[in-house]
Enzyme design. Structure first.
Site, PDB file in Angstrom:
ATOM      1  N   GLU A   1      16.858  44.551  34.957  1.00 52.57           N
ATOM      2  CA  GLU A   1      17.067  45.530  33.900  1.00 52.57           C
ATOM      3  C   GLU A   1      18.468  46.125  34.001  1.00 52.57           C
ATOM      4  O   GLU A   1      19.163  45.957  35.014  1.00 52.57           O
ATOM      5  CB  GLU A   1      16.026  46.646  33.967  1.00 52.57           C
TER       6      GLU A   1
ATOM      7  N   GLY B   1      21.169  57.339  37.796  1.00 50.25           N
ATOM      8  CA  GLY B   1      21.046  58.570  38.562  1.00 50.25           C
ATOM      9  C   GLY B   1      22.353  58.994  39.205  1.00 50.25           C
ATOM     10  O   GLY B   1      23.197  58.165  39.552  1.00 50.25           O
TER      11      GLY B   1
END
Length: 314
Positions: A268, A274
Site C-alpha cells: 500500500e 505518521g
C-alpha cells in the site's frame, strides 16, 4: 532555509473522527511543536471540534495535514482546500482518494505491471472455500479503507475466514482478501521524488500491528536495511514507481514485503504518514541527516509557490 514569515499562518490539522484519531493527535502534536520551535505562526486545529467552518475561521495561509484515515487522508479535506484555494501538504484529491482505497491502488499497480499480491473484494456472498482455493492460505483479510493495520487478520485456516471478514466489517463496509507474503517487511519514504533509505521492520511478535507501530519499544527498525546495494536500488525504483503511479505528490510512504525468493511485493501507499516518535518517515530522514524540525519544514515547503508541488494539486 525558508524564512518563517514566508509561510504566513500555518494551521496543522489533526485529530479528526477516523479510527486513527489517537495516532493523528500524536502526529499533529509533534508537527505543531516543531513548527512553533522554528518560529512559524502556527496553530493546531481538530476538525472534530467545528468541522470545515472552524478551519476557515482560522484564515490559514497554508495547511499542514496531519490527519490519518478517512476524512483527512482520502481526498475529502484536499477537495475542500482546493475550492478554498488554500495550499496544503501531501497529495491531491485523486491520489489521496486512490491511495486510501487499497483495492483500486493495487488495480493501478497491476495494470502497470508492478508486483502486488493477488487480492479481491469480499462480501456476505463470498464462498470461503473457493476463496481459499483461489488465493491460498495463509491470507490477509483487511478493511479496504483503513490504515495502521486496524481490523487486519492473518488467516491460516478456512474456518477462520468468515470470522476475520466480520471483524474487518466493524471498521469498513469494504473488505478485501490478499495473498499473504511470508518474509521481510520494508517501508520506503519519498519526499518530492527523493527516495529515502529503506527501513526493514521487525516486530516482536512477527506482525507489525497497531501496538508494534506506535507503542512497542521492542519493534526493531533496521537502518540500513541490510539489503545489498543492488537490491536497495531495486526497491527504491519500485517504490518511486508505485508512488508516482498513484499520482502522489509532496511526500508519502510505500510499504513492501519481500518473499523468500527475494521478490518485492507492493502492499500500500500512505499519503499522510505518521509523524510520531515511532514513525518511519522521520527515522529514514534522520538517517541521511535531516532532523525532525528540518523534515517538517521541508514538507511545509512543498506548499510554497516556488515549490515543484504547486499549492493546487492539479
Amino acid at each position: 532555509m525558508t524564512a518563517p514569515e514566508q509561510y504566513g499562518r500555518v494551521v496543522v490539522v489533526y485529530g479528526g473522527t477516523s479510527s486513527e484519531r489517537d495516532v493523528s493527535l500524536m502526529s499533529g502534536g509533534a508537527v505543531l511543536a516543531s513548527l512553533e520551535k522554528n518560529g512559524i505562526d502556527v496553530i493546531g486545529y481538530d476538525p472534530a471540534e467545528a468541522g470545515l467552518p472552524g478551519l476557515i475561521a482560522l484564515a490559514p495561509d497554508r495547511v499542514f495535514i496531519a490527519l490519518h484515515g478517512r476524512g483527512g487522508e482520502d481526498g475529502t479535506l484536499q477537495g475542500a482546500l482546493e475550492l478554498l484555494h488554500i495550499p496544503y501538504t501531501g497529495s491531491g484529491v485523486m491520489a489521496s482518494a486512490l491511495g486510501m482505497d487499497k483495492v483500486r491502488t493495487k488495480q493501478v499497480w497491476s495494470a502497470l505491471g508492478l508486483p502486488t499480491p493477488q487480492s479481491e473484494r469480499l462480501d456476505a456472498s463470498t464462498d470461503w472455500d473457493a476463496l481459499a482455493d483461489r488465493i491460498g492460505l495463509p491470507m490477509v483479510i483487511k478493511p479496504v479503507n483503513e490504515g495502521s493495520t486496524l481490523g487486519l487478520t492473518i488467516v491460516r485456516s478456512r474456518d477462520a475466514l468468515k470470522v476475520a471478514w466480520e471483524r474487518s466489517c466493524h471498521y469498513d463496509h469494504a473488505v478485501m482478501a490478499e495473498r499473504f507474503v511470508e518474509g521481510e517487511e520494508y517501508t520506503v519514504s519519498v519526499i518530492e521524488q527523493q527516495v529515502l533509505p529503506a527501513i526493514r521492520v521487525e516486530a516482536p511478535n512477527g506482525f507489525y500491528d497497531y501496538e508494534a507501530k506506535y507503542f512497542s519499544d521492542e519493534t526493531r527498525y533496521l537502518l540500513p536495511s541490510g539489503l545489498s546495494e543492488h537490491d536497495e536500488a531495486e526497491l527504491a525504483a519500485l517504490s518511486l514507481a508505485a508512488f508516482n503511479a498513484v499520482g502522489c505528490e509532496g511526500w508519502g510512504r510505500v510499504d513492501i514485503m519481500r518473499d523468500a525468493q527475494g521478490g518485492f511485493w507492493l502492499l500500500e501507499v500512505n499519503t499522510s504518514p505518521g509523524m510520531t516518535s515511532h514513525s518511519l518517515v522521520p527515522q529514514a530522514a534522520a538517517h541521511i541527516g535531516i532532523d525532525f524540525d528540518a523534515l517538517v519544514c521541508r514538507i511545509l515547503d512543498t506548499t510554497l509557490p516556488a515549490s515543484s508541488s504547486s499549492s493546487l494539486k492539479a
